[in-house]
Design an enzyme around this catalytic site. Structure first.
Site, PDB file in Angstrom:
ATOM      1  N   LYS A  25       5.990   3.051  13.295  1.00  0.00           N
ATOM      2  CA  LYS A  25       6.883   1.888  13.370  1.00  0.00           C
ATOM      3  C   LYS A  25       7.346   1.462  11.977  1.00  0.00           C
ATOM      4  CE  LYS A  25       5.357  -2.130  15.358  1.00  0.00           C
ATOM      5  NZ  LYS A  25       5.767  -3.463  14.857  1.00  0.00           N
ATOM      6  N   SER A  26       6.406   1.319  11.048  1.00  0.00           N
ATOM      7  CA  SER A  26       6.782   0.862   9.698  1.00  0.00           C
ATOM      8  C   SER A  26       7.768   1.825   9.053  1.00  0.00           C
ATOM      9  CB  SER A  26       5.533   0.775   8.815  1.00  0.00           C
ATOM     10  OG  SER A  26       4.708  -0.257   9.239  1.00  0.00           O
ATOM     11  N   ARG A 126       7.257 -17.325  13.409  1.00  0.00           N
ATOM     12  CA  ARG A 126       6.547 -16.670  12.292  1.00  0.00           C
ATOM     13  C   ARG A 126       7.123 -17.105  10.934  1.00  0.00           C
ATOM     14  NH1 ARG A 126       5.635 -10.559  13.739  1.00  0.00           N
ATOM     15  NH2 ARG A 126       4.268 -10.743  11.928  1.00  0.00           N
ATOM     16  N   SER A 172       1.267  -8.656   1.196  1.00  0.00           N
ATOM     17  CA  SER A 172       2.168  -8.355   2.313  1.00  0.00           C
ATOM     18  C   SER A 172       3.150  -7.260   1.935  1.00  0.00           C
ATOM     19  CB  SER A 172       2.934  -9.624   2.721  1.00  0.00           C
ATOM     20  OG  SER A 172       4.033  -9.273   3.530  1.00  0.00           O
ATOM     21  N   ASP A 322      -3.387  -4.141  11.113  1.00  0.00           N
ATOM     22  CA  ASP A 322      -2.879  -4.034  12.488  1.00  0.00           C
ATOM     23  C   ASP A 322      -3.944  -3.476  13.446  1.00  0.00           C
ATOM     24  OD1 ASP A 322      -0.487  -5.038  11.650  1.00  0.00           O
ATOM     25  OD2 ASP A 322       0.487  -3.090  11.450  1.00  0.00           O
ATOM     26  N   ARG A 395      -0.393  -5.384  20.578  1.00  0.00           N
ATOM     27  CA  ARG A 395      -1.681  -4.813  20.140  1.00  0.00           C
ATOM     28  C   ARG A 395      -2.875  -5.475  20.836  1.00  0.00           C
ATOM     29  NH1 ARG A 395       0.328  -1.376  16.438  1.00  0.00           N
ATOM     30  NH2 ARG A 395       1.765  -2.204  14.892  1.00  0.00           N
TER      31      ARG A 395
HETATM   32  C1  S3P Z   1       4.162  -3.986   8.032  1.00  0.00           C
HETATM   33  C2  S3P Z   1       3.291  -4.685   7.245  1.00  0.00           C
HETATM   34  C3  S3P Z   1       2.190  -5.495   7.777  1.00  0.00           C
HETATM   35  C4  S3P Z   1       1.868  -5.144   9.225  1.00  0.00           C
HETATM   36  C5  S3P Z   1       3.102  -5.022  10.066  1.00  0.00           C
HETATM   37  C6  S3P Z   1       4.023  -3.951   9.506  1.00  0.00           C
HETATM   38  C7  S3P Z   1       5.254  -3.232   7.403  1.00  0.00           C
HETATM   39  O1  S3P Z   1       2.548  -6.870   7.703  1.00  0.00           O
HETATM   40  O2  S3P Z   1       0.989  -6.092   9.773  1.00  0.00           O
HETATM   41  O3  S3P Z   1       2.766  -4.674  11.398  1.00  0.00           O
HETATM   42  O4  S3P Z   1       5.859  -2.367   8.054  1.00  0.00           O
HETATM   43  O5  S3P Z   1       5.522  -3.502   6.221  1.00  0.00           O
HETATM   44  P1  S3P Z   1       2.444  -7.693   6.310  1.00  0.00           P
HETATM   45  O6  S3P Z   1       3.123  -6.918   5.287  1.00  0.00           O
HETATM   46  O7  S3P Z   1       3.105  -9.013   6.569  1.00  0.00           O
HETATM   47  O8  S3P Z   1       0.998  -7.855   6.045  1.00  0.00           O
END
Ligand code: S3P
Length: 435
Positions: A25-26, A126, A172, A322, A395
């Site tokens: 996903k990321s 959020r 983050s 996650d 999740r």
């Molecule tokens: C992500 C970063 C994480 C993760 C999210 C996806 C990303 O969040 O929890 O599901 O793709 O950069 P944070 O960067 O806010 O910790």
């Protein structure tokens, strides 16, 4: 489409065989954004065709990128705007995705026109201040006009950004990436310092697209130069480690199981769960490590008869953030205590994941102490099936369906439709494994 209610009973047979979970996903969000900005055409293999990532891809189309029809394998091409996106004619809808909204805010904050980012009910709760503050320091104008302060919808007027040196108050990857994307449009060097190393997909993809991206030796500080040439380049998206994690835990918990998960992304900034599970006694091996831009490999996991509790280290948290809900399920079935602290970020995910996990584990007869920044779980000999809410969090839904495989009786999860946002086909894989 995932059903809204899914039921499961104690797994009576071991899981054996192979699974390939959908794309990461990321990485898919970032491929859509960078491919949509680049000069030339990027051919993408194994893109995650989930609601979240398709929303980001649609956003890039609204900004002028040309996208070919997507095949079932997640293969398509995207021709970028050569760093010159056009104004969107309507709102950009990020659906359920914090990653989509925060990363796109970085791009839109740099563009000399107005735009509006909107999201669903969960996303509209959020925190967006965390990206607004650095982007405003760079010169973007962002108005959070949601019902909750600092929340979406975001009205953005961008352009003329100046580079900044920004120290992240929270670890983050989304905020880091948002600033780096904005930095691509600023004159000079933009530098981000993070308190703990977070996932580095943006850095890797930028290099893949020919953009130098310097990292300090401790990998805590990252610098990008603006006004550079982003050159389209084909990309193979690995399977999502966070989706594979559900089956790694499921096979560890169900007696006699042995599962092979193929082609899973093994970026070290994502896989702290494996280290933690090994400490707990899990039997997990990596085979055929490969990959160019992003490491990937096959994960073999066998039933682990004697899992024991452990303490999660603060520096491990961002690299398994996650996976905490599914780790909590493993912990509930292990001997002794598992301590998961320094994880207050979990309270601002798709749901308040600390409260959701504590609530559901207790409902199943689990023992858990809740803290502001996490929880301590004491393993119990057996969980009890019941009806649980997923709090519309994908999740939480998948983690507690795995818990149901180790629970006496029947476990029913309500409001599971959002599983589609990260793992289309989860229910089918579940049925294949339990039949
Ligand atoms: C992500 C970063 C994480 C993760 C999210 C996806 C990303 O969040 O929890 O599901 O793709 O950069 P944070 O960067 O806010 O910790």
């Amino acid at each position: 489409m995932a059903s809204d209610t899914i039921s499961i009973s104690l797994a009576e047979h071991p899981f054996r065989g192979e699974l390939t979970v959908p794309g990461d996903k990321s990485i898919s969000h970032r491929v859509a954004i960078l491919g949509g900005l680049a000069h030339g055409t990027t051919r993408v293999h194994n893109f995650l065709c989930s609601a979240d990532c398709l929303n980001t891809l649609r956003a890039m189309q609204q900004l002028g990128a040309a996208v070919s029809p997507i095949e079932q394998s997640g293969d398509f091409s995207i021709t970028g705007t050569g760093m010159c996106p056009i104004p969107p004619s309507t709102d950009i809808d990020c659906g359920n995705s914090g990653t989509g909204m925060r990363l796109l805010a970085g791009v839109l904050g740099a563009l000399p026109f107005g735009s509006r980012l909107v999201g669903d009910e969960s996303l509209s709760r959020r925190p967006m201040r965390r990206v607004m503050t650095p982007l405003e320091q760079m010169g973007a104008c962002i108005h959070a006009c949601g019902q909750n302060p600092g929340c979406a919808p975001l009205e953005i007027t961008g352009g003329n950004l100046r580079p900044i040196h920004y120290v992240l108050p929270v670890a983050s990857a989304q905020v880091k990436s948002s600033i780096m994307l904005a930095g691509l449009f600023a004159d000079g060097e933009t530098c981000v310092e993070q308190p703990i190393v977070t996932r580095d997909h943006t850095e890797r993809l930028l290099r893949h697209f020919g953009v130098p991206c310097q990292q300090s030796e401790d990998r805590l500080s990252i610098a990008v130069h603006g006004r550079v040439h982003l050159q389209a380049r084909d990309i193979d998206v690995p399977s999502d480690f966070s989706s594979a994690a559900f089956w790694v835990v499921a096979a560890s918990l169900v007696p006699g199981s042995e599962l092979m998960l193929r082609g899973v992304g093994l970026n070290p900034t994502r896989t702290a769960l494996l280290e933690v599970l090994r400490r707990m006694g899990a039997q997990v091996e990596i085979e055929d490590l490969r990959g160019e831009c992003e490491p990937m490999g096959d994960i073999r996991v066998r039933y682990a008869p004697q899992m024991r509790g452990t303490e999660i280290l603060p520096e491990e948290i961002p690299n398994l953030i996650d996976e905490v809900p599914i780790l909590a399920v493993a912990a509930a079935c292990a001997r002794g205590d598992t301590s998961i602290r320094h994880a207050a970020e979990l309270r601002v995910k798709e749901s308040d994941r600390i409260s959701a996990v504590v609530h559901n584990l207790r409902a199943m007869g689990g023992q858990v102490r809740e803290y502001d920044d996490g929880m301590v779980i004491t393993g119990v000999p057996s969980l009890v099936g019941t009806t649980l809410d997923s709090f519309t969090d994908h999740r939480i839904a998948m983690s507690f369906l795995v818990a149901g495989m180790r629970a006496a009786g029947r476990t029913t999860l309500l409001r599971c439709g959002n599983i589609e946002t990260s793992y289309p086909g989860f229910e089918l894989h579940l049925q294949q494994l339990i039949r």
